[in-house]
Design an enzyme around this catalytic site. Structure first.
Site, short mmCIF file in Angstrom:
data_model
loop_
_atom_site.label_atom_id
_atom_site.label_comp_id
_atom_site.label_asym_id
_atom_site.label_seq_id
_atom_site.Cartn_x
_atom_site.Cartn_y
_atom_site.Cartn_z
N ALA A 42 -47.90 26.11 -6.38
CA ALA A 42 -47.43 24.78 -6.78
C ALA A 42 -48.61 23.82 -6.91
O ALA A 42 -49.28 23.53 -5.93
CB ALA A 42 -46.42 24.25 -5.77
N LYS B 253 -66.59 18.20 -10.46
CA LYS B 253 -66.00 19.29 -11.24
C LYS B 253 -65.06 18.70 -12.28
O LYS B 253 -64.26 17.82 -11.97
CB LYS B 253 -65.23 20.24 -10.32
CG LYS B 253 -64.65 21.44 -11.09
CD LYS B 253 -64.05 22.48 -10.16
CE LYS B 253 -62.63 22.13 -9.77
NZ LYS B 253 -61.90 23.29 -9.18
N SER C 263 -51.57 24.48 -0.30
CA SER C 263 -52.88 24.31 -0.91
C SER C 263 -52.77 23.63 -2.27
O SER C 263 -52.08 24.12 -3.16
CB SER C 263 -53.52 25.69 -1.08
OG SER C 263 -54.60 25.64 -1.99
#
Lengths: 320, 320
Positions: free
Chosen positions: B216, B65, B288
């Site tokens: 974040a 990606k 995450s």
């Protein structure tokens, strides 16, 4: 906005070698001037081959090449190396184009070697030796033919069929099949083989020769006797990559060559910060490992020409 | 052979959240079992934004990606984050598909948070707090709605317009506009803001809450008061990334939190090597940052469904 999809056929139509050589030369100059960005390649190794992500930015341009190397592919009718390049607007990140970079990879490798030869080979070079007649030799040939008045091109490959195919592909160029020693005894020599043991002996190399060492692209690979490097002015595209995977990697590991012996980077030579050839009898070697600015430079060419000439598929790719 | 070009519209049609959640969960399990490969992201920073190359391989799958983050884009009518994913055959490197990954990025972030909630939130969780009503909150909502019986979803954003837009988009879900404190006092809280100073106070968080800290994503960003982390079981997707750019990055730098305090990785939890929630009164936090296996897992889903259902553009992209 829309995204252009530029197939390999389109890229072949849009790219021409003289423009590619100029674009690569400009990219190395921009890099030397601190106007390029090129994070280290990201490698991913799988059972049958590996992949590399190669992002780079030049002024006004950013892109990423994703390229594989699968040595078993020819037996399956596929190229060993295939690549896709995503080309973005630096100001917004919008993907302006997705293009095949299989052709770009081959062309930029030839173009970069020709840029090295422009600065490092004798200007009166008129014989070219191609050691290896595979896919990469084609662009070495067309790139050098664009810059030098070639009177003879000596082609060696252990496969006679590969030599014949190359010669037949360029009926207007002075190609001849040659023994390895004769190909090595040329003004400019390009080594484009996958060998892992040195193939080119020092005794065959004449004073004043410039060698483009293209084949070594992984740890453990080498094409030239290390004694050639020891007495040559060696120029690298990227010292870190060359030390890890280029022509100098094995001699470095064996202690037969020191990285402090490297004369310059190609960017330093192209920008004029270090002189190219000064001595007509010196042997020079360009250790090519391939850097992402070469790809992005050619992608810029392809994209701009595609916009001017049209004929490529345009799609609302990102739009909801 | 041919390459599929899968636009954002196609991806939206082919992806569904329940399948995405399963695919992400499977990917984390494969990762924990040593069956994934994920070299570090390669970053490229420019004036107006940055780019990341994120390659990854899972069993039978490999892809990369290439994603941008341009904070000024919304003012130009473009998404902040856009992405393109190249999806290859691991056995040959052939590019089977080039797909928009803007939708994939949003979906996998929601799906991954829901996987974290499945293991870390109380199974009887029935209120969800969404702090931030921007683009990322949509997939947090759909992902959690797929796994939990939500009786109330409390939405806070400093922009009332964003809250209204989110609520209007899901007429069948029990969404209400809420003050920040009320949103934080939910069974599951998802923070999806771009703030650089903690927004969520410890005093608002009830015992037994699970928090997905999503916003974040760069050094200097944080959404939670560090004292929340200190008394919570913190789970990360990737410790290195979280330490550099996730919710824990600022507290770590300030010495308010130690990386040895991190309880587990999501892969360890999903694979069962470390238990998820055991205490109904504990506070848990999932930090995450996003990892490439999530994208490749969803790309596999999209590609396989595209092959089954058809309707996507197929092109001879690499063929000469």
């Amino acid at each position: 906005m829309a995204t252009l999809f530029i197939t390999r056929k389109d890229v072949g139509r849009l790219l021409d070698m003289p423009a590619a050589i100029k674009a690569v030369e400009r990219a190395f100059r921009e890099w030397d001037g601190g106007r390029a960005q090129m994070p280290p390649k990201s490698y991913l190794s799988l059972d049958k081959g590996d992949f590399r992500a190669m992002p780079a930015a030049l002024p006004g341009v950013v892109g990423m090449k994703w390229v594989n190397v699968h040595p078993g592919n020819p037996a399956r009718g596929l190229p060993t190396v295939m690549a896709v390049l995503v080309y973005n607007d630096p100001a917004t990140g919008y993907p302006l184009a997705v293009m095949d970079a299989t052709e770009i990879t081959a062309t930029r490798t030839g173009a970069t070697a020709a840029v090295a030869s422009r600065y490092l080979a004798r200007t009166d070079s008129h014989t070219l030796g191609l050691i290896g007649a595979g896919r990469q030799s084609y662009t070495q040939l067309t790139a050098h033919a664009a810059l030098f008045k070639l009177e003879q091109v000596r082609v060696y490959d252990r496969s006679g069929g590969a030599v014949k195919k190359l010669i037949d592909s360029f009926p207007r160029l002075p190609l001849v099949e040659a023994p390895l020693e004769a190909a090595a005894a040329s003004d400019i020599v390009c080594t484009v083989t996958p060998v892992r043991k040195p193939l080119v002996k020092k005794e065959w190399i004449l004073p004043g020769t410039h060698i483009n060492a293209i084949g070594a692209d992984a740890a453990g690979k080498e094409e030239l006797e290390p004694s050639i490097l020891n007495q040559a002015a060696v120029v690298v595209d990227n010292l870190e990559q060359a030390s890890a995977a280029g022509e100098i990697n094995v001699p470095l590991k064996k202690g037969l060559y020191k990285s402090s012996q490297v004369y310059a980077t190609l960017a330093e030579i192209v920008s004029g910060r270090k002189p190219g050839r000064r001595d007509s009898r010196a042997v020079t070697v360009f250790d090519s490992t391939g850097v992402a600015i070469e790809d992005v430079a050619l992608a810029r060419l392809v994209y701009e020409k595609a916009c001017r000439e049209g004929g490529c598929l345009s799609l609302d790719f990102i739009e909801g």
